[in-house]
Design an enzyme around this catalytic site. Structure first.
Site, PDB file in Angstrom:
ATOM      1  N   HIS A 152     -12.203   6.061   5.624  1.00  0.00           N
ATOM      2  CA  HIS A 152     -12.156   5.247   6.845  1.00  0.00           C
ATOM      3  C   HIS A 152     -11.401   3.954   6.520  1.00  0.00           C
ATOM      4  CE1 HIS A 152     -14.979   7.773   9.115  1.00  0.00           C
ATOM      5  NE2 HIS A 152     -15.582   7.937   7.953  1.00  0.00           N
ATOM      6  N   ARG A 185     -10.163   2.028   9.030  1.00  0.00           N
ATOM      7  CA  ARG A 185     -10.553   1.138  10.143  1.00  0.00           C
ATOM      8  C   ARG A 185      -9.408   0.609  11.010  1.00  0.00           C
ATOM      9  NH1 ARG A 185     -15.468   3.157  10.151  1.00  0.00           N
ATOM     10  NH2 ARG A 185     -16.889   2.305   8.580  1.00  0.00           N
ATOM     11  N   ASN A 206     -11.556   7.637  13.690  1.00  0.00           N
ATOM     12  CA  ASN A 206     -12.420   6.787  14.520  1.00  0.00           C
ATOM     13  C   ASN A 206     -12.012   5.317  14.429  1.00  0.00           C
ATOM     14  OD1 ASN A 206     -13.292   6.725  11.849  1.00  0.00           O
ATOM     15  ND2 ASN A 206     -15.453   6.485  12.372  1.00  0.00           N
ATOM     16  N   HIS A 239     -18.003  17.231  11.590  1.00  0.00           N
ATOM     17  CA  HIS A 239     -19.152  16.370  11.274  1.00  0.00           C
ATOM     18  C   HIS A 239     -20.379  17.110  11.799  1.00  0.00           C
ATOM     19  CE1 HIS A 239     -21.229  12.306  11.148  1.00  0.00           C
ATOM     20  NE2 HIS A 239     -22.052  13.016  11.895  1.00  0.00           N
ATOM     21  N   ASN A 265     -24.638   8.173   7.137  1.00  0.00           N
ATOM     22  CA  ASN A 265     -24.614   9.390   7.950  1.00  0.00           C
ATOM     23  C   ASN A 265     -23.702  10.416   7.275  1.00  0.00           C
ATOM     24  OD1 ASN A 265     -24.164  11.398   9.852  1.00  0.00           O
ATOM     25  ND2 ASN A 265     -23.800   9.998  11.549  1.00  0.00           N
ATOM     26  N   ASP A 315     -15.936   9.555   1.874  1.00  0.00           N
ATOM     27  CA  ASP A 315     -16.455   9.030   3.135  1.00  0.00           C
ATOM     28  C   ASP A 315     -16.555   7.503   3.049  1.00  0.00           C
ATOM     29  OD1 ASP A 315     -17.388   8.880   5.718  1.00  0.00           O
ATOM     30  OD2 ASP A 315     -19.391   9.663   5.282  1.00  0.00           O
ATOM     31  N   HIS A 326     -17.862  -1.926   6.025  1.00  0.00           N
ATOM     32  CA  HIS A 326     -18.358  -2.651   7.196  1.00  0.00           C
ATOM     33  C   HIS A 326     -18.329  -4.150   6.920  1.00  0.00           C
ATOM     34  CE1 HIS A 326     -19.755   0.815   9.485  1.00  0.00           C
ATOM     35  NE2 HIS A 326     -20.355   1.277   8.403  1.00  0.00           N
TER      36      HIS A 326
END
Length: 434
Positions: free
Chosen positions: A62, A64, A94, A181, A280, A307, A311
């Site tokens: 990710h 971002r 995402n 997922h 998750n 993964d 954040h």
């Protein structure tokens, strides 16, 4: 960054942990392999005591950007990737806006090229806006300059069986793969952690293993029915390993990945309510950890994927129920796999290279990566000191995220150098400036 590749000789290095030899890197490829190599004007690096591996490939990162640059950017994320020994990463969809059109995936690809620390291959969304209502522009993304071959709504499950079947059928036309997922939404509504003894003691709503396993079981049957490729993201339970093992024995075109944190950490860590352990799928039990290790060793699980989910501090520095799910992983992945799989004798360095380089490149149809350390292969490689020990300090990492679950943990193995098409991006464990 400067993309000019200099002639480089790495002396006395051990490819895949084998016999020591020299590697000559020239014009972006491995030009020669053997003892006592020389070349006029070559930069020479001492590889004594180091293992050489093909550059790592992360099938699940990710980054971002666009839209969540407060958490990570393509620049910071790929700097982190290089520090971790990665020469290519697949950037999940995402973002904001979601990578569900040719325009967005091409933007992500361009940002990766401009940064230059690792090749960035965008993952396209399966459905518009990750909403699970209608298929995204799969064909347009595949035909775009980004050449997307992996599609995923990661963070959300494609829970509609009819939509999942259509997606599997659609990507057959261009040899794509749907990366699912696996999370049945009704069974995980409001869930906070793995369902089991610990969740009962803590009073947190549990996330049952069957929520993952039910989707995997359904999807391997759908993939078998339509004759398409399915990839299972971040598999985490013993039952999931058994289902994938059964499907492979049946000849279904299914592959699967496991994260480093699911190879090591368990739900017992949640007892302290530290949100760094909220992820998750959730951390599972020790029995699940042992099962996924066994599955990775015997080839049921094809890939270790990070993964990597950075954040902002405020998204994790809060009460458990409000905290975001996710952990960083690019700079610790290789060490965790060495610790859990190599140092325990479950696999050798050759198998590690397969699970962290060859297999992800093959599944993602990524040319020029995951190749053998042989003459003519792209000079994408990482040099690792397997005897080194280091203590994880998130503040010293290149990623913008500080949410590493391994803070303060001593791990084995250190990335000493990373080469992208013969050009060093990391030397002496530090990033190489342009």
């Amino acid at each position: 960054m400067n993309t000019t590749a200099n002639t480089t000789i790495v002396r006395n290095v051990r490819p895949l942990g084998g016999e020591a030899t020299d590697l000559l890197l020239r014009d972006g490829v491995i030009a020669a392999v053997g003892p006592g190599l020389s070349a006029e004007g070559a930069t020479v690096h001492d590889g004594r005591g180091l293992h050489a591996l093909p550059g790592l490939v992360d099938l699940h990162t990710h980054l971002r950007e666009p839209g969540r640059e407060d958490a990570e950017t393509v620049e910071s994320g790929t700097r982190s990737a290089a520090r971790g020994g990665y020469t290519a990463v697949f950037a999940m969809a995402n973002t904001f806006p979601v990578a569900d059109t040719a325009g967005v995936v091409e933007q992500v690809q361009r940002l990766g090229e401009e940064a230059g620390w690792a090749d960035v291959r965008p993952v396209g969304a399966v459905t518009v806006g990750l909403a699970g209502q209608q298929l995204a522009e799969l064909g347009a993304m595949a035909d775009s300059r980004a050449g997307v071959r992996v599609f995923s709504d990661d963070g959300h499950c494609v829970s509609d069986a009819v939509l999942m079947r259509r997606a599997l059928e659609y990507v057959k036309a261009f040899d794509g793969v749907i990366a699912q997922h696996a999370q049945e939404p009704r069974l995980t509504e409001g869930a906070q952690m793995n369902e089991g003894t610990v969740s009962a003691v803590l009073g947190l709503r549990g996330w049952p293993s069957v929520a993952e396993e039910a989707i995997i079981a359904r999807d391997v049957l759908l993939a078998d029915h339509v004759g398409s490729r399915l990839h299972v993201c971040h598999l985490s339970t013993r039952g999931s390993v058994e289902i994938v093992r059964w499907a492979k024995a049946r000849g279904v075109q299914v592959t699967a990945e496991v994260t480093p944190h699911h190879l090591l950490l368990t739900d017992e860590l949640v007892r302290g309510y530290d949100p760094v352990y909220k992820v998750n799928p959730p951390l599972r039990t020790q029995a699940d950890v042992e099962a996924v290790r066994e599955g990775l060793a015997d080839g049921t699980i094809d890939v270790v994927a990070t993964d990597h989910a950075p954040h902002p501090v405020e998204a994790k520095d809060c009460e458990w129920s409000a905290a975001a799910m996710g952990m960083t992983g690019l700079e610790t992945a290789l060490s965790v796999v060495q610790h859990t799989m190599v140092d325990t004798g479950l696999i050798g360095w050759d198998v590690l290279a397969d699970r962290m380089s060859h297999a992800p490149a093959r599944i993602g149809r990524l040319a020029g990566h995951g190749e053998p350390l042989a003459v003519g292969s792209a000079a994408n490689l990482v040099l690792v000191d397997p005897a080194a020990r280091w203590t994880v300090d998130p503040e010293a990492m290149a990623t913008a995220g500080r949410n590493s679950p391994f803070r303060g943990t001593e791990l084995p193995g250190r990335v000493v150098a990373t080469f992208l098409r013969g050009r060093p991006t990391v030397l002496d464990s530090g990033l190489v400036s342009a």
